[in-house]
Structure formats: C-alpha cells, structure tokens
Design a protein around this motif. Sequence first.
Motif, PDB file in Angstrom:
ATOM      1  N   GLY A  63     -21.992  35.999  11.244  1.00 46.96           N
ATOM      2  CA  GLY A  63     -21.469  36.092   9.835  1.00 46.96           C
ATOM      3  C   GLY A  63     -20.601  37.210   9.588  1.00 46.96           C
ATOM      4  N   THR A  64     -20.899  38.346  10.058  1.00 40.54           N
ATOM      5  CA  THR A  64     -20.066  39.817   9.896  1.00 40.54           C
ATOM      6  C   THR A  64     -18.649  39.234  10.005  1.00 40.54           C
ATOM      7  N   ALA A  65     -18.250  38.717  11.050  1.00 39.72           N
ATOM      8  CA  ALA A  65     -16.965  38.361  11.436  1.00 39.72           C
ATOM      9  C   ALA A  65     -16.171  37.519  10.527  1.00 39.72           C
ATOM     10  N   ALA A  66     -17.002  36.878   9.526  1.00 41.83           N
ATOM     11  CA  ALA A  66     -16.390  35.540   8.796  1.00 41.83           C
ATOM     12  C   ALA A  66     -16.625  35.935   7.309  1.00 41.83           C
ATOM     13  N   LEU A  67     -17.071  37.122   6.987  1.00 41.59           N
ATOM     14  CA  LEU A  67     -17.225  37.318   5.539  1.00 41.59           C
ATOM     15  C   LEU A  67     -15.925  37.549   5.009  1.00 41.59           C
ATOM     16  N   PRO A  68     -15.450  36.905   4.011  1.00 38.36           N
ATOM     17  CA  PRO A  68     -13.978  36.939   3.476  1.00 38.36           C
ATOM     18  C   PRO A  68     -13.656  38.329   2.786  1.00 38.36           C
ATOM     19  N   HIS A  69     -14.631  39.219   2.085  1.00 41.05           N
ATOM     20  CA  HIS A  69     -14.292  40.373   1.453  1.00 41.05           C
ATOM     21  C   HIS A  69     -14.283  41.371   2.758  1.00 41.05           C
ATOM     22  N   ILE A  70     -14.669  41.215   3.780  1.00 40.74           N
ATOM     23  CA  ILE A  70     -14.589  42.233   5.120  1.00 40.74           C
ATOM     24  C   ILE A  70     -13.266  42.029   5.523  1.00 40.74           C
ATOM     25  N   LEU A  71     -12.841  40.794   5.968  1.00 38.57           N
ATOM     26  CA  LEU A  71     -11.810  40.208   6.602  1.00 38.57           C
ATOM     27  C   LEU A  71     -10.508  40.502   5.949  1.00 38.57           C
ATOM     28  N   ILE A  72     -10.432  40.785   4.557  1.00 39.50           N
ATOM     29  CA  ILE A  72      -9.269  41.167   3.925  1.00 39.50           C
ATOM     30  C   ILE A  72      -8.802  42.626   4.021  1.00 39.50           C
ATOM     31  N   ALA A 123     -25.529  33.387   6.951  1.00 40.17           N
ATOM     32  CA  ALA A 123     -25.633  32.183   7.492  1.00 40.17           C
ATOM     33  C   ALA A 123     -24.584  31.192   7.041  1.00 40.17           C
ATOM     34  N   LEU A 124     -24.401  31.211   5.698  1.00 41.79           N
ATOM     35  CA  LEU A 124     -23.239  30.323   5.126  1.00 41.79           C
ATOM     36  C   LEU A 124     -21.614  30.991   5.665  1.00 41.79           C
ATOM     37  N   ALA A 125     -21.296  32.044   5.688  1.00 48.35           N
ATOM     38  CA  ALA A 125     -20.344  32.482   6.592  1.00 48.35           C
ATOM     39  C   ALA A 125     -20.122  31.991   7.736  1.00 48.35           C
ATOM     40  N   ALA A 126     -21.364  32.146   8.588  1.00 48.12           N
ATOM     41  CA  ALA A 126     -21.324  31.905  10.067  1.00 48.12           C
ATOM     42  C   ALA A 126     -20.853  30.270  10.268  1.00 48.12           C
ATOM     43  N   ALA A 127     -21.552  29.519   9.551  1.00 47.46           N
ATOM     44  CA  ALA A 127     -21.560  28.062   9.770  1.00 47.46           C
ATOM     45  C   ALA A 127     -20.329  27.568   9.191  1.00 47.46           C
ATOM     46  N   ALA A 128     -19.747  27.865   8.070  1.00 51.33           N
ATOM     47  CA  ALA A 128     -18.660  27.533   7.531  1.00 51.33           C
ATOM     48  C   ALA A 128     -17.253  28.109   7.639  1.00 51.33           C
ATOM     49  N   ASN A 129     -17.316  29.274   8.070  1.00 51.61           N
ATOM     50  CA  ASN A 129     -15.902  30.123   8.111  1.00 51.61           C
ATOM     51  C   ASN A 129     -15.782  30.307   9.817  1.00 51.61           C
ATOM     52  N   LEU A 130     -16.588  30.822  10.570  1.00 53.28           N
ATOM     53  CA  LEU A 130     -16.317  31.145  11.743  1.00 53.28           C
ATOM     54  C   LEU A 130     -15.853  30.085  12.697  1.00 53.28           C
ATOM     55  N   PHE A 147     -37.700  21.448   6.653  1.00 55.24           N
ATOM     56  CA  PHE A 147     -36.938  22.032   7.328  1.00 55.24           C
ATOM     57  C   PHE A 147     -37.770  23.159   7.819  1.00 55.24           C
ATOM     58  N   ALA A 148     -38.237  23.551   9.082  1.00 57.41           N
ATOM     59  CA  ALA A 148     -39.192  24.594   9.545  1.00 57.41           C
ATOM     60  C   ALA A 148     -38.399  25.789   9.373  1.00 57.41           C
ATOM     61  N   LEU A 149     -37.089  25.865   9.470  1.00 57.17           N
ATOM     62  CA  LEU A 149     -36.747  27.221   9.445  1.00 57.17           C
ATOM     63  C   LEU A 149     -36.117  27.990   8.043  1.00 57.17           C
ATOM     64  N   ASN A 150     -36.319  29.394   7.994  1.00 55.51           N
ATOM     65  CA  ASN A 150     -35.720  29.896   6.707  1.00 55.51           C
ATOM     66  C   ASN A 150     -34.392  30.054   6.817  1.00 55.51           C
ATOM     67  N   ASN A 151     -33.653  30.290   7.978  1.00 55.36           N
ATOM     68  CA  ASN A 151     -32.352  30.537   8.238  1.00 55.36           C
ATOM     69  C   ASN A 151     -31.662  29.375   9.025  1.00 55.36           C
ATOM     70  N   PRO A 152     -30.603  28.627   8.351  1.00 54.78           N
ATOM     71  CA  PRO A 152     -29.934  27.515   8.971  1.00 54.78           C
ATOM     72  C   PRO A 152     -28.908  27.737  10.058  1.00 54.78           C
ATOM     73  N   ALA A 153     -28.590  29.125  10.364  1.00 51.77           N
ATOM     74  CA  ALA A 153     -27.224  29.121  11.204  1.00 51.77           C
ATOM     75  C   ALA A 153     -27.529  28.747  12.465  1.00 51.77           C
ATOM     76  N   LEU A 154     -28.607  28.521  13.178  1.00 48.75           N
ATOM     77  CA  LEU A 154     -28.909  28.100  14.381  1.00 48.75           C
ATOM     78  C   LEU A 154     -28.738  26.633  14.711  1.00 48.75           C
ATOM     79  N   VAL A 155     -28.758  26.173  13.604  1.00 51.81           N
ATOM     80  CA  VAL A 155     -28.697  24.610  13.346  1.00 51.81           C
ATOM     81  C   VAL A 155     -26.896  24.339  13.126  1.00 51.81           C
ATOM     82  N   MET A 156     -26.732  25.035  11.894  1.00 53.91           N
ATOM     83  CA  MET A 156     -25.255  24.510  11.228  1.00 53.91           C
ATOM     84  C   MET A 156     -24.153  25.193  11.965  1.00 53.91           C
ATOM     85  N   LEU A 157     -24.285  26.160  12.742  1.00 57.60           N
ATOM     86  CA  LEU A 157     -23.029  26.802  13.234  1.00 57.60           C
ATOM     87  C   LEU A 157     -22.794  25.929  14.438  1.00 57.60           C
TER      88      LEU A 157
END
Length: 627
Positions: free
Chosen positions: A387-396, A539-546, A597-607
């Motif tokens: 997610g760090t590499a896909a955060l818009p405010h960091i990338l700009i 998790a949103l940044a990793a799945a949607a942007n990366l 859904f058994a996980l609290n963070n969806p990145a492992l599935v949605m990425l």
Amino acid sequence: MINTQEPLAVALFLCVVAVGIGLSAQLVRRTSSPSEYFVAGGSIHWAVNGLAFIGDYLSAASFLGVGGLIATVGYDGFLYSIGFLAGWAFALLVVAEPFRRFGRVTFTDVIDARFRSRGVRFTAAVSTLVICLCYLIPQMVGVGTLVTPLLGIPYYLGILLIGTVVTIIVATSGMASTTYVQCLKGIALLTVSSWLAFAVLERGLVELPPLDGEEVVAERGHGGYSLPDGLTLEAGWSTSGAWQAGFLPVIEPDGRRSLWQVDAATESQAVLVRSHYAVTYDDEMMVDGISPPPPIPVSVGRLAQRSSLCGPSSLNPVTFLRCFSDSELYVWNRQTFLEQDQLVTAYRRERKSGAEVLSTGGLFDLPSKDWASRLDFISLMVALLCGTAALPHILIRYYTVGNHSAARKSTVLAIGGICLFYCACLIMSLGAMSGQAVNLLDSNMTIPLLAKTLGAAAFAVVTAVAFAAVLGSVSGLIIAASGAVAHDLMDCFLGITMNSKEKVVVGRMSAFIVGCGAIYFGLIFEGMNVSYLAGLTFALAAAANLPALLMALFWSKTTGRGVVCSMLTGLVGSFILILISPEMYVRYGRPAADAPFALNNPALVMLPVSLLVLILISRRYPDPRSA
C-alpha cells in the motif's frame, strides 16, 4: 488528570497553527499555476522533500496509533511499524524512478499516460479521492484525541476547529506551504521521539507494588451463586455474554452493575475475586467498581523488577529490552462481549512476563493453530508493504523535485528517518506500558501521556509535535484529493475549459469540500485506533492502485479496459470485505464469529484478485495502442 489544561501546551499549539498560517500567507504568491499549486512546480530540493516524506508518512497513525498499539498489545503492535517501513523499500526499488520519469502532476496522469482513456482517468481519480478520504479518517481521529485533553473542549469541536484551520492552510497556498510544513514536522518528530526514548532509558524501569484482588467466599445455591454483603447476581447470568467471557455479572448494593471473576469453584462454594479491572458498562467507565471522572489514565502494566541493573541512568536500548524481558508485569487483557444488546468491553488484569509481551500473540495470536489469525496477519503485512507504494499523496511528492535522481535521494533519506523513528517508538511505548502512561479507553494518547509523566513542559512539546504531525499529513492528503477533483475530473475528464488561474481556484474549492468530508468522517469514527484505520486504507491502496500502477509501468500488453476493471474490483471488493469483517461486526454490536469474512484486512484476497482481473481483461480485449 490528563484533561488538565497546560498553558504552555496551549501556547505551543497556537504557535504550530500560526506557523502553518504564516507559511501559507508567505507562499500564496507561488500558486499562480496548477503545477505550482499541486506539486510546487517541481522546485523542491531533494533533502527538503525527503524530510517532507518523513513528515507526510509519520502521521497520526504512526506517532499516536503505533505507540498505542505497542503499549497495549506488545510486540504485535511493533509489527505494524515493520510493515510501514518495509513498504518504503518496495517503493524505492520498484516505483520511485519509473513513476517520476513520467513528469506529470497527479497519480492519475501516470496511470493514464499510455491509454488516454476517459474511463481510466475517471476510475483512477475516484480511487485517489476515496483513498485520500479514508486516510484522512485516522488523522482526524488523532486530532480529536489530542484537542480534548489539551484545550478542554469536546471531541467534535476539536475536529471542527483543526479541520477548518488545515483546510484554510491548504486551500490558500497548496503544495509549497504543505511541503515546508511537513519538512519542519519531520525534523520535529525525529527530534522529539529521540529525546523521549532517551528520557525513558534515563529513567529506567521503576518497580511498582502489585495490586491484590479482594476475595469473597460465596455459597453456591440452586440455580447460581448466593453472594454475601448485599451482592446479587443479575437475572439470566448463566446465559449472559459476561459469563461466557469468564465474568460473573453482579449488582452492587447501590444498584451499580459490575463484573467479578470466578477463580475457583467446588460443588458447595466458589471463590470470587474482584480483580482490578476496567470496564465500559452502560456507557460509563468503571475501575474496580468505582466510576471516576473520564478520561482516566489506567495502567496497562505494573513492573515487578528483578534486576538492580534496570534502575535510572543505567540503560541503553539493548539493556532496556533485556531488563524488560526479564521482568514481570500486570497487563490488562481486553475482552468484548454483548450484554443485554449492549457492547461491553472489559479489561482484566493478568500476570505476564516481559518476554511474553515481547513475543507475538497480543494481537494476531500467531503461536496458535488458528488459520484465520495467521492469514489476517499476512494480509495486514501485504497491505502495509504494497500500500505504501500506491498511496496517491505519497506518490505525487515525487513530482515536487526536479528529476528522478532527486526522487531516489529523497526516498533514501525518508527510509533512514522513518527507521530511526520506529526504533525510538518501540522504546517509548514499552516505557509507557511499564510506567502507567496509557489510557485504556483511548490508546492513541499513549505518547502524550508518557510525556506528561516527565513534566508539563514535555507534555506541551509532544502535544504540539503531535498536532504538527496531524496538520502535515492532513495537508498532503487534501492537496492530493483536490488534485483528483480539479485536475483529473473537471479538467481532463469532463473537459471543462479553464485558464491557469481558474484551475487554481477550482483546486482551492475542492480542498474546502474535501476538508468538510474529512471533518464528517472524523466525527463518525471517534475512538477507533488510528493504526487500525490506516491499515485498512493501505489495503485499499494496495488492491485498487498497485496492480494498475505496476502493470501500466512495466507490462506492454496492459489495456485501459483492464486497468479500469482492476481498479474497480480492488476498490469495491475491498470495501465489501471490510464491511463484513469481524472487527466491523463487533462495531455493529454483533459477535465477531458471525462475520461472513474471517479476515479483518482484505489485502491478501483482493490484491491478487485485482491483478488477475487486469491480466485476464487485458488478454481478452487487447488494444493495439497499448504497445
């Protein structure tokens, strides 16, 4: 009490606000063009930008949230900081230079550079806006957490006050003032965190006497326990959520409801121990059955020191960790359950060794064979890493420097500074855990409360720096979100003809709108740990942007249709999985076990799903122009 106002803290807070407004007034003349407003015209020195990276990234989630997590759950909280830091190495090695070579203004410009597609531009702009708004939530929660004890005003007024101030700062002068505010904030964060860690080492580990529970022998009668001294059991206690969680719901002589712990039982009698506990019951805070004026600092741990080498002025970071590991603490175990259709949270005192606190299990329960807990941990680490590499405010921020070489140097400087901060954060948090500097009802106040144990001046300085941390991060997020609205949607997507001055005006109006949204969401999510909220944003940044970013940069067969489908899948799918996660079900007032859904963070599935969708759609509907 922690809500006693300190004049020095209030004065420093006003100084932070004045510096931000002063920079905005000074630099407002440098925002006559969209490039100057959104990315400071690419004129920022790489060292200033690197420090601004530190100030932008070390937000409330790091300074307040990570410290609170470590102080309440131990080593598992430190794993958050490891994930946050590892993400920067990934950004340096994979994203920094290729991203900067495009030389555009926003994250959406890079995604759409090859495709020139209205669909790609619209989807990327919406993703940027959603992620920035989600990341604004933990920042605003951190603001409210600090304002209440500092100024003595309600949480909602603090959100309104700071949200308004930071929105004005961003709307007037854009990225230029935001960069210098973040640079100063980065320097202040590193200085104060290092000083606090040194103060903890100088103070050492102070031995505190243990607390003894009150034992009562109760006769066991038909259908339950018969309690002496006017105590009575609540009706239906044997089927209550409290009993299932290991507590006995008792009604005190004055009618107050409290929880008792059953230590041992025989056929004829039971030994009940009124453990030293904290519990939120009927919307009030109770400690040992007594309701104090909230908020109250409740000790997470009491240290039983075993070595004379752990006293004041005798520790370095290595010996501090060794002494902490060799000591015993009384820690508070958090349990949540439903009682009479009400969510009850109880903190029960338990004896643990320091070695247990410094090993995993406080949050993720990795030593157990529970597959869901292990997968949830892996999913969180994937989110933080990617997610760090896909955060818009960091990338700009890569566009605020002149070339890709400067972007690389900025990233290296940021990695060094962030690593130093998290090492200091570990020392600070363990010092707070052993020094009665944690509020169980709001772990975000851990670092300021630790500073308060060192004196009013320390509390004032740390609180002011925490405010600067929030102001800098909120500024960067608002400027990124306003760019998505003004530049990506209105200018490029809708094709509204505007000159440079009009584009800047629209950007400022967008900043006001985004700021209002941040205030609203900050009010809704009051009380949640800011690191947990930040983890969901990653998790949103990793799945949607990366996936879209990497494939657009490195795979020649990527198509615009594949990018659109991938980003929508990652964004919508992640939101759905978050809403049906165990943590959210608890907030709904329902048992976590009922969550679909058994996980609290969806990145492992949605990425991987998002990446697979991009590949399949791009292969199924190739575009000759994509090459």
